[in-house]
Design an enzyme around this catalytic site. Structure first.
Site, PDB file in Angstrom:
ATOM      1  N   TYR A 198     -11.950  10.022   3.527  1.00 30.16           N
ATOM      2  CA  TYR A 198     -11.568  11.410   3.813  1.00 30.16           C
ATOM      3  C   TYR A 198     -12.746  12.372   3.644  1.00 30.16           C
ATOM      4  O   TYR A 198     -12.850  13.356   4.365  1.00 30.16           O
ATOM      5  CB  TYR A 198     -10.396  11.850   2.937  1.00 30.16           C
ATOM      6  CG  TYR A 198      -9.066  11.439   3.517  1.00 30.16           C
ATOM      7  CD1 TYR A 198      -8.613  12.004   4.709  1.00 30.16           C
ATOM      8  CD2 TYR A 198      -8.271  10.490   2.899  1.00 30.16           C
ATOM      9  CE1 TYR A 198      -7.406  11.629   5.259  1.00 30.16           C
ATOM     10  CE2 TYR A 198      -7.068  10.101   3.440  1.00 30.16           C
ATOM     11  CZ  TYR A 198      -6.632  10.675   4.623  1.00 30.16           C
ATOM     12  OH  TYR A 198      -5.442  10.303   5.170  1.00 30.16           O
ATOM     13  N   GLU A 222      -0.173 -15.492 -14.529  1.00 30.38           N
ATOM     14  CA  GLU A 222       0.086 -15.056 -13.151  1.00 30.38           C
ATOM     15  C   GLU A 222       1.136 -13.950 -13.054  1.00 30.38           C
ATOM     16  O   GLU A 222       0.901 -12.926 -12.433  1.00 30.38           O
ATOM     17  CB  GLU A 222       0.538 -16.246 -12.276  1.00 30.38           C
ATOM     18  CG  GLU A 222       0.944 -15.811 -10.874  1.00 30.38           C
ATOM     19  CD  GLU A 222       1.228 -16.961  -9.925  1.00 30.38           C
ATOM     20  OE1 GLU A 222       0.829 -18.102 -10.222  1.00 30.38           O
ATOM     21  OE2 GLU A 222       1.859 -16.721  -8.872  1.00 30.38           O
ATOM     22  N   ASP A 254       1.217 -20.592 -11.461  1.00 32.43           N
ATOM     23  CA  ASP A 254       2.090 -21.529 -10.771  1.00 32.43           C
ATOM     24  C   ASP A 254       1.312 -22.745 -10.277  1.00 32.43           C
ATOM     25  O   ASP A 254       0.140 -22.629  -9.914  1.00 32.43           O
ATOM     26  CB  ASP A 254       2.742 -20.860  -9.552  1.00 32.43           C
ATOM     27  CG  ASP A 254       3.809 -19.853  -9.947  1.00 32.43           C
ATOM     28  OD1 ASP A 254       4.194 -19.827 -11.133  1.00 32.43           O
ATOM     29  OD2 ASP A 254       4.263 -19.113  -9.054  1.00 32.43           O
TER      30      ASP A 254
END
Lengths: 362, 362
Positions: free
Chosen positions: B94, B190, B242
């Site tokens: 911006y 996680e 996982d």
């Protein structure tokens, strides 16, 4: 405590079922119907509310598995309350792997049963001991959070002015927290980047407020935290989010009145006294902000808000704002102020806006 | 300070360009080539490293806009360093709206220029004053973070054992933080749900460790925080994620050695001494864990890791683990222990694993 009330409800319900069985009647459970057709928006109450539609689930050959799963899940909830445990939805699914024939094959099935039980007892999942996976929201500013050490039970005072550039991360379950604050308002901010800018400049000190970073659509934990904090301290909540259909219709609407498909818990997870500081379509003109054109999905979403959303349908100023946005064909982001200098948002925009909260969108 | 070195580099580079112009030569910038073909994995160094390939950008009629944008962005970086500001990537985009013809039309363009400058000066974005939008990671446990009040400059000590059920939220930029800890290791987790479980049971106290919630693939802020904390305190980092191709190949691999397409900054954002606690394919058998079948995209990803990823290609034990996962055709989640009781993970799995870190995957 809410937990004890919930536990009493579970026991009462389970006894009712046992009694039916002893009387050789078919046991029944009556759930509120959970769909948009069974939802009303009451401005005085301030959230999407369930109407009286009910669904009865009777134990039959066809419903035996779901029925058993519902009872098993109620038992898990009672165990969680008894042992002061918090069980994530994913964990609840895995616990069921030990339920033999009543185990769930996919998590959406167990989530649905948890939602059924929430609706059945008209409590929120956190009161049942179930918590979502995701955390939600960071906090900085004029607030002391009171919690306890989980092992010793010793009371802890967490001073949210003392984290430097870091912040207090809201826990998944906020039911036990207490607050002490002399802040004037809560500023709920969409992006982590804007939160960090205001935090780095200690804007919470200048404005005597509490900054909350929502990180997009606020999680349940974040909404519940803001709601309790605002309610108990009679403190207004101002939302500072992007000026686009997603910011208005998803982020702000969810913060303020909750969501359509979880109406049975909006009572706990909405922030009815929230109002909308910006960025509004008017701000684009008033502050000469750079914009981006609305794309097709934005236009569709905006039209949908005007036509179908009970919240926006009720509020004229919002209809005017959304119509103006559609006419301009432009959306605006909260970072857009950077065009005029990185701290224009702190030095000009926010002070000018905060001088007139009566002009905020409802 | 790194910032002053960066600033000196910017000034030197800008002077070189001015001199070229004064001598009526075409100004040039030499960037390292940023692609996987220009990356090496050096086990001793521990991260994906840029090779010596360079691209030269010469100021010509065709490159004038990018050239101007690069110089403008360097000037913004210098300004940020001078004024102690942090500029998000979106804000930088911006700010450019005020650069006339040199403005960016889309953020990916300005992000690329920022990455070019990172590579040019061989620093990380944070050292240039640019920060990502997203925050990353929560922390609880035996750690005191030292920061300063942003207004008064007063030193702050943030005790991460004193957050109750909440946590310390890592700021977007962690370069200025200092640490004091007597913990034995860092456990990088996680999911927020597992983090909250371990935190609620004060596992950090029992195990004398620091818990970090990564919330999926760790952000740059989270990786940099863990890296600095581990390095300065000579502390091992154990990953608990996982047991699936995404957990191995995306979450753990990114934590440990960084990512392929941002190799110019992996040096700062990797955690070379991390090792993998679990969940491994062996754990599925050893702890009788419920699993889910690998779907097609899992299989494809796993095969890709074995064939193309320089990290997994280098480590035999990882090849064996991934091959075993493929042979079993199953994946496993860290919540799966709940089948045997909600706290089996705390009471049995983690203590048994932590007794033998020498068996962790590299």
């Amino acid at each position: 405590m809410a937990e004890n009330k919930t536990k009493a409800s579970i026991i009462r319900c389970a006894k009712g079922i046992r009694d039916s069985i002893h009387k050789e009647k078919k046991p029944q459970l009556k759930f509120p119907k959970r769909s948009l057709s069974n939802v009303a928006y009451d401005e005085a109450e301030g959230y999407f509310k369930l109407k009286r539609g009910k669904v009865t689930r009777t134990l039959t050959y066809n419903t035996v598995k779901t029925f058993a799963q519902t009872l098993r899940m109620m038992a898990l909830s009672k165990e969680a309350i008894d042992t002061d445990e918090e069980v994530t939805k994913r964990e609840a699914y895995y616990v069921s792997k030990n339920w033999g024939e009543a185990r769930f094959d996919e998590q959406p099935e167990s989530d649905t049963v948890i939602e059924d039980i929430e609706a059945l007892f008209e409590v929120n999942r956190e009161q049942l001991g179930f918590i979502p996976e995701e955390k939600g929201g960071e906090v900085a500013g004029e607030l002391v959070v009171m919690d306890r050490d989980r092992q010793s039970g010793k009371r802890l005072e967490i001073d949210c002015t003392k984290f430097g550039s870091g912040a207090y991360s809201i826990p998944i379950s906020v039911e036990e927290l207490e607050f002490r604050t002399k802040a004037d308002f809560i500023l709920a901010i969409e992006t982590a980047g804007m939160f960090q800018r205001l935090h780095n400049h200690s804007f919470w000190r200048t404005a005597n407020c509490i900054l909350v970073s929502m990180g997009g659509v606020p999680t349940r934990a974040c909404r519940r935290f803001v709601r309790r904090l605002a309610e108990e301290n009679k403190m207004p909540v101002y939302a500072f989010v992007d000026g686009d259909p997603y910011g208005y219709g998803n982020i702000y609407r969810t913060l303020k009145v909750g969501s359509g498909n979880a109406a049975h818990i909006n009572e706990f997870f909405c922030v009815p006294n929230a109002s909308f500081l910006g960025v509004t379509p008017d701000d684009i003109e008033d502050y000469d902000l750079p914009t981006h054109p609305l794309i097709e999905v934005d236009v569709k979403r905006a039209k949908d808000l005007l036509k179908n959303d009970p919240f926006f349908k009720r509020h004229k100023p919002w209809q005017k704002a959304i119509e103006k946005m559609l006419k301009m064909g432009q959306r605006v982001e909260q970072q857009a102020f950077a065009k005029h200098g990185l701290n224009m948002v702190i030095e000009k925009y926010l002070p000018e806006k905060l001088a007139h909260p009566e002009k905020f969108l409802p």
